[in-house]
Design an enzyme around this catalytic site. Structure first.
Site, PDB file in Angstrom:
ATOM      1  N   HIS A  69      -3.524  -5.700   0.923  1.00 39.61           N
ATOM      2  CA  HIS A  69      -2.887  -5.941   2.221  1.00 39.61           C
ATOM      3  C   HIS A  69      -2.890  -7.425   2.586  1.00 39.61           C
ATOM      4  CE1 HIS A  69      -2.572  -1.761   3.779  1.00 39.61           C
ATOM      5  NE2 HIS A  69      -3.595  -1.535   2.988  1.00 39.61           N
ATOM      6  N   GLU A  84      -1.262  -8.802   4.829  1.00 40.14           N
ATOM      7  CA  GLU A  84      -1.157  -8.947   6.290  1.00 40.14           C
ATOM      8  C   GLU A  84      -2.522  -8.886   6.958  1.00 40.14           C
ATOM      9  OE1 GLU A  84      -0.718  -6.194   4.680  1.00 40.14           O
ATOM     10  OE2 GLU A  84      -0.993  -4.412   5.919  1.00 40.14           O
ATOM     11  N   CYS A  93       0.837  -1.201   0.000  1.00 39.44           N
ATOM     12  CA  CYS A  93       0.000   0.000   0.000  1.00 39.44           C
ATOM     13  C   CYS A  93       0.875   1.255   0.000  1.00 39.44           C
ATOM     14  CB  CYS A  93      -0.973  -0.051   1.182  1.00 39.44           C
ATOM     15  SG  CYS A  93      -2.391   1.034   0.957  1.00 39.44           S
TER      16      CYS A  93
END
Lengths: 719, 222
Positions: free
Chosen positions: B194, B196, B86
């Site tokens: 993302h 994560e 990002c």
């Protein structure tokens, strides 16, 4: 620069009534200076002093074994076990958001986040309850876009997940939108920071962003009604900087961990004035400030401007003197201002020095303790008119009227503009019911919801107040959480009108009653009055933000119904259509009484749902829109169809309280019905999930068609 | 695997990225943007999401000038790994470690939702756990994810099989739906989604953990 002469016009321009000014003269025994007049106006306006509402707020239920700190601090603090606490509050930023929607809403989010982290908590969740005028009103689309962008722009950059909220449209908000921002944070229960100063000669430290002229007089503006001069008030709206706020958060938490802080208070409404008085007053001390040391953004600011500035992202702290070097290094690391601007003093004085001149010298304790308090005259809201006959309507047409309205359509357009997953602990994002966030590094989770049905409150403030609390409690229950506590954000019209004050009093009584009956204390809150434009008040809107605890994520009810699951109704339906969503959306009518809430039944049914959560795959509380809307939403979210057996409009769209729709596998449904019978809880089979249609009795439509309507109506309305 | 996660002022996914690396077995060090050097033995640098320097001026532009990015550049030049997610992707393009630029979303709005990505190549230590053509559900959350590159650069990315992920729907107007790209040596990955946030079953998805596991497999002995 010489200060203006104090005239009756100047006093009135500060929002002070002649008798309030008389009281000032009595307290100080002389004419106030210009700066002192500004300080009094900031401390004594409705927004800061709660002068119209205090008497009634005291009647609320605010205690319980779970409450660590109730109303009166920056936010409420509630025990969640294992030495941890959740800290939360909801606060309005209505007037600024109407004047300048993007910055008004953004700084509303910034303010509530600061309220939470000033107490030592890292914010972990945010919600926003928004009320706008009709989509057809020329200002509405602009306000919706600006407010949503402002909330997203601030919260996303700060890095807190937005997990819920409400958006409604009603003509009564045409000239006065509501932006109610909620934030919750997490802290160790033994490391909460409060605002009371202690110790004489302790340095008073200014932290964060520099002081500018923005927002001078903002709190006074927020306590006035609107008229056509509103555009002139734009300069009183502050500008938000989430980047500075994020650094301020990190710097404050680092500072708090370094054992340097005696007390700390964020600068919100009326900035330096309110925060300094608050710290001194709570600690029984005086405060001396030397404004020459205040970090300033603009040249030649006066004492008056600095004391009333509402520049954002600032904090005031009383520091342990031996920790100055440690504290300063942390703020230098984060490139933030750090300045010792004063000290605590033993005498009861609020002493403001600027350019070697005394600009204000007031008895500090009198600024808040002697603030006016009114027992405003009020009249009981008249009994609602009886519900006129409801015309016949095909159930599918009725459902379409609801889901095709921006009030009940999917709010995807809104929450896709918010970061809902930052911090990587969001278990249940916005969309359906309560949001759920895991407590980082533990198996625990917290559930968040915000609720109120303003139509109900207008028709019947007492029952409407009860209902708002009960619905919040029910929403938390529907995800399997144990409701812990709530915050109230009370938005009303002009309290000087007895009928508006009557709405306020009625709603407070209802809220108090429900909170007592459900052991669901109010731990923080905010009152926003004078929500009127050209003499027309908003629907009374006491928003209830609430928090529940899941001791383990295993307790979560978040699953989706699957093909073949049974739809069971917990609770019983008489078919209450007064003030219903159906009436309003399908027929443009708002008549009849609000549904009454049986709090004992509410509790019994909710406790039953929680006790049997292992049998339940998915659950939804039933609120406005009734069984049909809840069943549609649950099915749509799972990408399946649903059949409800009844075609009776009252059964399908009635808004009786204390009800849940649950989805269970067939064998579990059987066991749940048996369990309900055993404890005397009303439970009945009302339909099945599955297929590709929504069938309501004899009428049906493809889920795909309805889903397209449901998913497009909001964007269409505000485009 | 030793990972160094950078924190810029305004980073807000630094902790999330650290957790995802730790769960994949990495030893994680947190690095401050004013640091001059990376910790000894760093295998991979994580440049996290957020709004470094408030995204003022241009997303990632100020962070690209920070002292730590000089160290990251040296690390990459020596063949070290880097993952930018990002805002991290924006910083890596601003630093010149990855080609192209991230412009404002075509819809002009911030967009946060879970999207379906297509894994465009499995030929990297980031994507080896997938087969090319596999789909992965991973959230996006950005205002400036509209990937843009000149025609020549785009051709080169394609010729060298350096497009790592593409969107299966139009999320932000990105050229050819590009969601993530690799460096020429395939050791630097920048991506807007993302992973994560999709590395934990409790949060509803684990597709992102494939990336961290792939890395940990490749770097375990490095």
């Amino acid at each position: 620069m010489t200060d203006p002469v104090i005239t009756p016009e100047l006093v009135a321009a500060h929002g002070l009534k002649p008798d309030e000014y008389e009281r000032i003269l009595e307290i100080i025994g002389r004419e106030p200076t210009f700066t002192e007049l500004g300080i009094f106006s900031a401390m004594w306006n409705e927004h800061c002093s709660y002068k119209s509402s205090k008497k009634w707020l005291r009647t609320l239920h605010t205690t319980g074994p779970q409450v660590i700190c109730g109303p009166g601090e920056n936010a409420g603090v509630v025990d969640i076990g294992d030495g941890q606490a959740v800290i939360f509050k909801m606060e309005s930023h209505n007037h600024p958001s109407y004047i300048e929607p993007h910055q008004g809403a953004a700084t509303g989010v910034g303010g509530i986040l600061r309220d939470v982290f000033t107490m030592g908590a890292r914010p972990i969740a945010a919600m926003d309850a928004l009320s706008f005028g009709l989509p057809s009103h020329p200002k509405t689309a602009h306000l919706v876009k600006g407010v949503v962008e402002g909330i997203g722009g601030y919260g996303n950059a700060f890095g807190v997940p937005n997990v819920g909220g409400e958006v409604r449209f009603h003509a009564s908000y045409n000239g006065n939108c509501l932006v109610n921002a909620f934030a919750a944070g997490l802290a160790d229960a033994d490391k909460i920071f409060y605002s009371a100063a202690s110790g004489v000669g302790m340095p008073v430290v200014y932290l964060g962003a520099k002081t500018g002229r923005d927002g001078v007089g903002g709190a006074t503006m927020a306590s006035a009604e609107f008229d056509d001069t509103i555009e002139d008030k734009r300069p009183t709206v502050q500008v938000g900087d989430p980047f500075t706020e994020k650094r301020l958060l990190e710097a404050c938490l680092e500072l708090m961990a370094s054992d340097s802080v005696i007390s700390i208070q964020d600068m919100g409404a009326a900035g330096l004035t309110c925060s300094a008085v608050e710290m001194g007053d709570k600690g029984g001390l005086g405060i001396k400030l030397t404004l020459d040391h205040v970090p300033q953004r603009e040249a030649q600011m006066t004492a008056y401007e600095m004391m009333l500035s509402e520049s954002q992202e600032r904090m005031l702290m009383v520091l342990k003197p031996e920790k100055e070097a440690v504290a300063r290094a942390i703020f230098v690391k984060w490139d933030l201002d750090f300045a010792i601007v004063g000290e605590t003093i033993p005498e009861d004085r609020f002493l403001i020095i600027h350019g070697n001149e005394v600009k204000a010298d007031l008895p500090l304790s009198k600024l808040s303790s002697s603030a006016p308090e009114y027992d405003r005259p009020w009249v009981e809201t008249p009994a609602p008119v009886a519900l006129a006959p409801v015309p016949a309507i095909d159930p599918i047409d009725a459902l379409k009227a609801l889901i095709g309205s921006p009030n009940y359509a999917a709010k995807t357009w809104v929450y896709e503009q918010y970061d809902t997953q930052v911090m990587a602990d969001t278990v249940r994002a916005p969309g359906l019911g309560a949001g759920v966030v895991r407590v980082h590094g533990t198996p625990k989770a917290l559930a968040f919801t915000s609720d109120v049905t303003p139509r109900y409150v207008k028709a019947n403030p007492y029952e409407g107040g009860k209902q708002a609390v009960a619905e919040a409690w029910r929403n938390l229950t529907a995800v399997g959480a144990t409701p812990l506590a709530a915050t109230d954000n009370l938005n009303f019209g002009n309290p000087e009108k007895p009928e508006i004050m009557g709405q306020f009093v009625g709603a407070i009584k209802g809220i108090g009653e429900a909170c007592r009956a459900l052991d669901f204390p109010i731990v923080s809150g905010n009152v926003s009055l004078y929500n009127e434009t050209d003499g027309k008040g908003i629907l009374p809107t006491p928003t209830i933000g609430a928090v529940g605890l899941l001791a383990s994520l295993d307790d979560l009810i978040a699953g989706r119904p699957a093909e073949g699951d049974i739809a069971l109704l917990i609770g019983s339906t008489k078919g209450h259509l007064g003030q219903s969503a159906l009436l309003s959306e399908a027929f443009g009518r708002e008549d009849g009484d609000a549904p009454h809430v049986d709090l004992a039944l509410e509790r019994k049914n909710g406790d039953f749902v929680r006790a049997n959560r292992k049998l339940i795959k998915a659950a939804s509380d039933l609120a406005d829109g009734g069984l049909a809307l809840a069943a549609f939403e649950m099915a749509e979210g799972a990408g399946t169809g649903v059949t409800l057996d009844s075609s009776d409009i009252g059964q399908l769209f009635g808004e009786d309280q204390a009800r849940y729709l649950v989805a269970c596998a067939p064998d579990a449904a059987e066991r749940l019905l048996v369990a309900a019978r055993a404890v005397g809880v009303a439970a009945s089979l009302v339909g099945r999930f599955g297929g590709t249609e929504v069938r309501l009795g004899t009428s049906a439509a493809p889920i795909a068609t309805l889903s397209a309507l449901y998913r497009s109506a909001f964007a269409k309305a505000v485009a | 695997m030793k990972a160094a996660i950078i924190t810029f002022p305004g980073s807000n996914c630094d902790r999330d990225l650290a957790v995802a690396f730790e769960q994949a077995g990495a030893e994680v060090a947190r690095v401050w943007h004013k640091d001059q050097d990376l910790p000894e033995g760093t295998d991979i640098v994580g440049v996290p999401g957020g709004f470094s320097y408030g995204d003022y001026l241009r997303c990632g532009a100020i962070a690209a000038q920070s002292p730590i990015m000089q160290a990251v550049r040296k690390h990459v030049e020596k063949g070290g790994y880097a993952l930018g997610i990002c805002n991290g992707f924006q910083i890596l393009t601003e630093t010149g470690l990855l080609p192209g630029a991230l412009m404002r979303n075509a819809g002009l709005k911030f967009v946060c939702k879970t999207v379906t990505l297509k894994v465009a190549t499995s030929d990297s230590d980031f994507t080896r756990g997938w087969n090319a053509g596999d789909e992965a559900s991973i959230p996006v959350a950005h205002h400036d994810g509209n990937y843009t590159i000149d025609a020549e650069g785009l051709q080169r990315l394609k010729d060298e099989d350096r497009v790592a992920f593409t969107y299966t729907e139009d999320v932000n107007g990105a050229m050819e739906g590009i969601a993530g790209v690799l460096s020429a040596n395939r050791r630097v990955l920048g991506m807007m989604p993302h992973p994560e946030r999709a590395a934990d079953a409790a949060l509803g998805g684990t597709d992102g953990s494939v990336l961290f596991r792939s890395l940990s497999g490749a770097l375990a002995l490095a």
